[in-house]
Design an enzyme around this catalytic site. Structure first.
Site, PDB file in Angstrom:
ATOM      1  N   LYS A 185      51.347  15.723   4.401  1.00  0.00           N
ATOM      2  CA  LYS A 185      51.782  17.100   4.600  1.00  0.00           C
ATOM      3  C   LYS A 185      52.635  17.127   5.855  1.00  0.00           C
ATOM      4  O   LYS A 185      52.512  16.266   6.739  1.00  0.00           O
ATOM      5  CB  LYS A 185      50.600  18.061   4.720  1.00  0.00           C
ATOM      6  CG  LYS A 185      49.713  17.898   5.925  1.00  0.00           C
ATOM      7  CD  LYS A 185      50.161  18.505   7.210  1.00  0.00           C
ATOM      8  CE  LYS A 185      50.520  19.964   7.054  1.00  0.00           C
ATOM      9  NZ  LYS A 185      50.949  20.499   8.414  1.00  0.00           N
ATOM     10  N   THR A 196      52.879  10.684  12.638  1.00  0.00           N
ATOM     11  CA  THR A 196      53.368  11.511  11.549  1.00  0.00           C
ATOM     12  C   THR A 196      52.651  12.836  11.643  1.00  0.00           C
ATOM     13  O   THR A 196      51.962  13.105  12.603  1.00  0.00           O
ATOM     14  CB  THR A 196      53.029  10.871  10.203  1.00  0.00           C
ATOM     15  OG1 THR A 196      53.240  11.844   9.185  1.00  0.00           O
ATOM     16  CG2 THR A 196      51.565  10.447  10.133  1.00  0.00           C
ATOM     17  N   GLU A 283      61.334  22.414   7.496  1.00  0.00           N
ATOM     18  CA  GLU A 283      61.423  23.876   7.476  1.00  0.00           C
ATOM     19  C   GLU A 283      62.883  24.327   7.381  1.00  0.00           C
ATOM     20  O   GLU A 283      63.692  24.015   8.248  1.00  0.00           O
ATOM     21  CB  GLU A 283      60.725  24.449   8.714  1.00  0.00           C
ATOM     22  CG  GLU A 283      59.207  24.320   8.599  1.00  0.00           C
ATOM     23  CD  GLU A 283      58.451  24.674   9.856  1.00  0.00           C
ATOM     24  OE1 GLU A 283      57.254  24.953   9.749  1.00  0.00           O
ATOM     25  OE2 GLU A 283      59.052  24.652  10.941  1.00  0.00           O
ATOM     26  N   ASN A 406      59.992  30.053  11.824  1.00  0.00           N
ATOM     27  CA  ASN A 406      59.339  29.853  13.116  1.00  0.00           C
ATOM     28  C   ASN A 406      59.453  31.025  14.072  1.00  0.00           C
ATOM     29  O   ASN A 406      58.820  31.032  15.121  1.00  0.00           O
ATOM     30  CB  ASN A 406      59.879  28.582  13.769  1.00  0.00           C
ATOM     31  CG  ASN A 406      59.371  27.368  13.032  1.00  0.00           C
ATOM     32  OD1 ASN A 406      58.168  27.180  12.949  1.00  0.00           O
ATOM     33  ND2 ASN A 406      60.270  26.578  12.463  1.00  0.00           N
ATOM     34  N   SER A 411      50.576  36.126  13.130  1.00  0.00           N
ATOM     35  CA  SER A 411      49.675  36.932  12.299  1.00  0.00           C
ATOM     36  C   SER A 411      50.364  37.328  11.012  1.00  0.00           C
ATOM     37  O   SER A 411      51.575  37.365  10.933  1.00  0.00           O
ATOM     38  CB  SER A 411      49.260  38.171  13.059  1.00  0.00           C
ATOM     39  OG  SER A 411      50.398  38.837  13.547  1.00  0.00           O
TER      40      SER A 411
END
Lengths: 411, 411
Positions: A185, A196, A283, A406, A411
């Site tokens: 992951k 990693t 991302e 990011n 929340s």
């Protein structure tokens, strides 16, 4: 955390990995942070399983990393517990207590010693992890252990990942089929030279912990340690390998054994494939980029220059904009602090020579280069003309998606 | 290049700097890249002007940087030519020829030797710069030299800057008014530890080139070398200081002269103000962030940790999202490779203690911290608890604006 669109670089399908004798697993929904998805993985190994691992070098490593570091010298494993949604990092004494409690519950559920349990946590940093949540969950999970499907553990360890990452190899050693399965992951907070994010590899090969550790340490260099998404190294990076030894071949106990080469090559393939999957799920990524540096004074120097290019926000945003802005590659070479002679530099985008001998290449074709930049998989090669050192670092582009993911509130 | 919105951190007004005896300037539209704006600055110094400078340490420095590096030991200056729109970097022998031709034309226009001409170029890398464009322009420009307004040269050297940057100081030495005026440009490709983008400072103080160089080298450490926008160091970074010596005080020729401290402090103020203006015009910036590191084993170690935090894309995107994600600060401390003890770390956002002794602070108030993050000027303090080393690095947030600006095509 808000769901983000699946990476355009996601695989079209996922492999159905075969069972590996000596290992079973189950996943559960403990509701640690995410709702309506699995967030806990319990993996059980038969007696005789050996373990090896590579952990983050962060000075602020998580409680689970500290736990594994202390148990790896033992080299034996009976269980692995992974949770996503909370990294249990920077949680002080409470984090240590939480790790010990989790190991105790898992050891009771699997009937082994706590020192045979390995742990990993991934998610938000600094939030105390209530190990009480594991208690009932692990006992119940231990009643559902199975040897397939491997996509389930790959899913349970995801955080901002947009797809599960799994890969395996089947090889022939002494006429016996040997299997290696791996999951990983990782999507952000990914940088090389440390280890990693989370990756777990299991094989039925009978191999000593020392040999497994040596092969892991060697092949992590060109796989997980050669990728970067954002230059930010995690507090929780963990790569663990487990060998159940169930395959009926002579044990591999020396690196001089010619089978170490064969087994190591297959292990390397699995690690590399998983590492590339992490980059392709970087991302916000829309392109995968391989940065090759050749002609450096040493391989280490080539690696540092390749990393400077692959980490450069200006190079990565140009690639996102499909802009053949090779001047920014020159900038990144110049700032790397490694030996380089501007007037010997040559740069290729794919097969297109864009710069040579310290200036734009004579036949430079902007249209052809721009067309190349529209591709999804890009190769960027810098030749320094100084020596034989070479290295490759794999990265992705830097897009609005990264900022959106990011810049969100936690929340 | 597309026009980008003016930084929300831009100053409300610009200072009207006074003339400095011995220096005059004019700007022109040479159409190097931009249309309908000035892109060339010619500055003329009276005989007797001394020069000092700090240049990029990039291994791929521009032709103009190489030119200045060769002339700085001479320590005397009569002219400065700056163009924006083309960096004349990575342009090989053609770049060198272009620089020589520009210096020759300027020297003829000003009636001095080519070795007394300093040059700087900023803009796209790798595009040959046609010095022919300067020829007529410089001759004509030399007929319009004036001693004000200083905002004109500040405007002519801009590239992706959204506002001109200028600052000055007036101080009293031996009862005589001494003036220091400075201008700077820079918005992206900004990283510390090398020099700066372009900045030019002029004073009428009679000071030897050696003292001026020593003061410049000292004060650049806490000004231009302590800022980062994107960790990418330019090929063209140039900070030059010129002293015309027209003020009627005894020349400053030794660092032991007590006036060196007074003059140095004023110079430092001007450099610091200009450096902060560069950060506040960081590409896409919406917040300015001061990263303080205290309690490190040395100042150098503190600086490297502060830089790791200030360069971290995850820290910078969290700030853009007004997210008090101090766990990412822990991550950046951990990856910096410097001495750090997780269990002694304390972190403050403004005056709010968010973490202490390796975990979240007991009275941590998420609402108060989130409210603090909505401010425009943020202070982030990490205390390592190891020694007396301290440093501050200044940066901005990482927003969609940065991606938009740098993901554009060059054309």
């Amino acid at each position: 955390m808000a769901a983000h669109p699946v990476s355009p670089l996601a695989p079209k399908s996922y492999p159905e990995l075969p069972p590996i004798a000596g290992v079973r697993f189950a996943t559960a929904e403990a509701g640690i942070k995410y709702k309506n998805r699995t967030d806990v993985l319990l993996m059980a190994f038969d007696a005789g399983t050996v373990a090896a691992g590579v952990l983050t070098r962060s000075k602020c490593s998580s409680a689970a990393v500290d736990w594994c570091r202390a148990r790896l010298p033992g080299g034996v494993a009976r269980g692995l517990v992974v949770n996503s949604g909370n990294a249990n990092a920077f949680t002080g004494f409470k984090g240590q207590q939480s790790v010990e409690m989790t190991a105790r519950i898992a050891a009771e559920a699997l009937g082994c010693s706590t020192d045979e349990i390995f742990l990993a946590s991934t998610g938000v940093i600094g939030e105390p992890l209530d190990a009480g949540k594991f208690a009932g969950v692990l006992d119940e999970t231990a009643t559902r252990l199975a040897d397939t499907p491997w996509i389930d553990p790959a899913k349970a360890i995801m955080t901002t990942d947009t797809y599960p990452k799994l890969n395996g190899a089947v090889l022939d050693i002494d006429g016996v089929e040997i299997r290696i399965n791996g999951i990983a992951k990782g999507s952000g907070m990914i940088a090389p030279d440390m280890a990693t994010m989370l990756s777990f590899v299991v094989t039925d090969m009978p191999v000593s912990a020392a040999v497994l550790q040596a092969l892991l340490a060697r092949h992590v260099q060109t796989s997980f340690n050669a990728i970067t998404v954002d230059s930010d190294t995690s507090t929780s990076d963990t790569l663990l390998a487990f060998a159940t030894g169930k395959a009926e071949v002579e044990p591999l106990t020396s690196l001089d054994d010619p089978r170490a080469e064969i087994f190591g090559a297959a292990l390397s393939d699995v690690l590399f494939d998983l590492a590339i999957q992490v980059v392709r799920d970087g991302e916000g990524a829309t392109k995968q980029v391989s940065v090759h540096v050749e002609g450096a004074t040493s391989d280490a120097s080539a690696f540092r220059i390749a990393k400077a290019i692959a980490d450069s926000p200006l190079v990565k945003t140009a690639i996102a904009g499909e802009d053949a802005n090779w001047g920014r590659v020159v900038m990144a070479v110049g700032k790397a602090g490694e030996p380089a002679d501007r007037d010997r530099l040559a740069i290729r985008f794919g097969d297109i020579l864009v710069a040579k001998d310290g200036e734009r290449a004579a036949g430079y074709d902007e249209a052809a280069t721009s067309a190349y930049m529209k591709g999804e998989d890009l190769e960027l090669t810098v030749h320094l003309g100084l020596g034989d050192g070479r290295a490759t670092v794999y990265t992705c582009d830097l897009t609005h998606g990264y900022i959106t993911i990011n810049g969100d509130y936690r929340s």
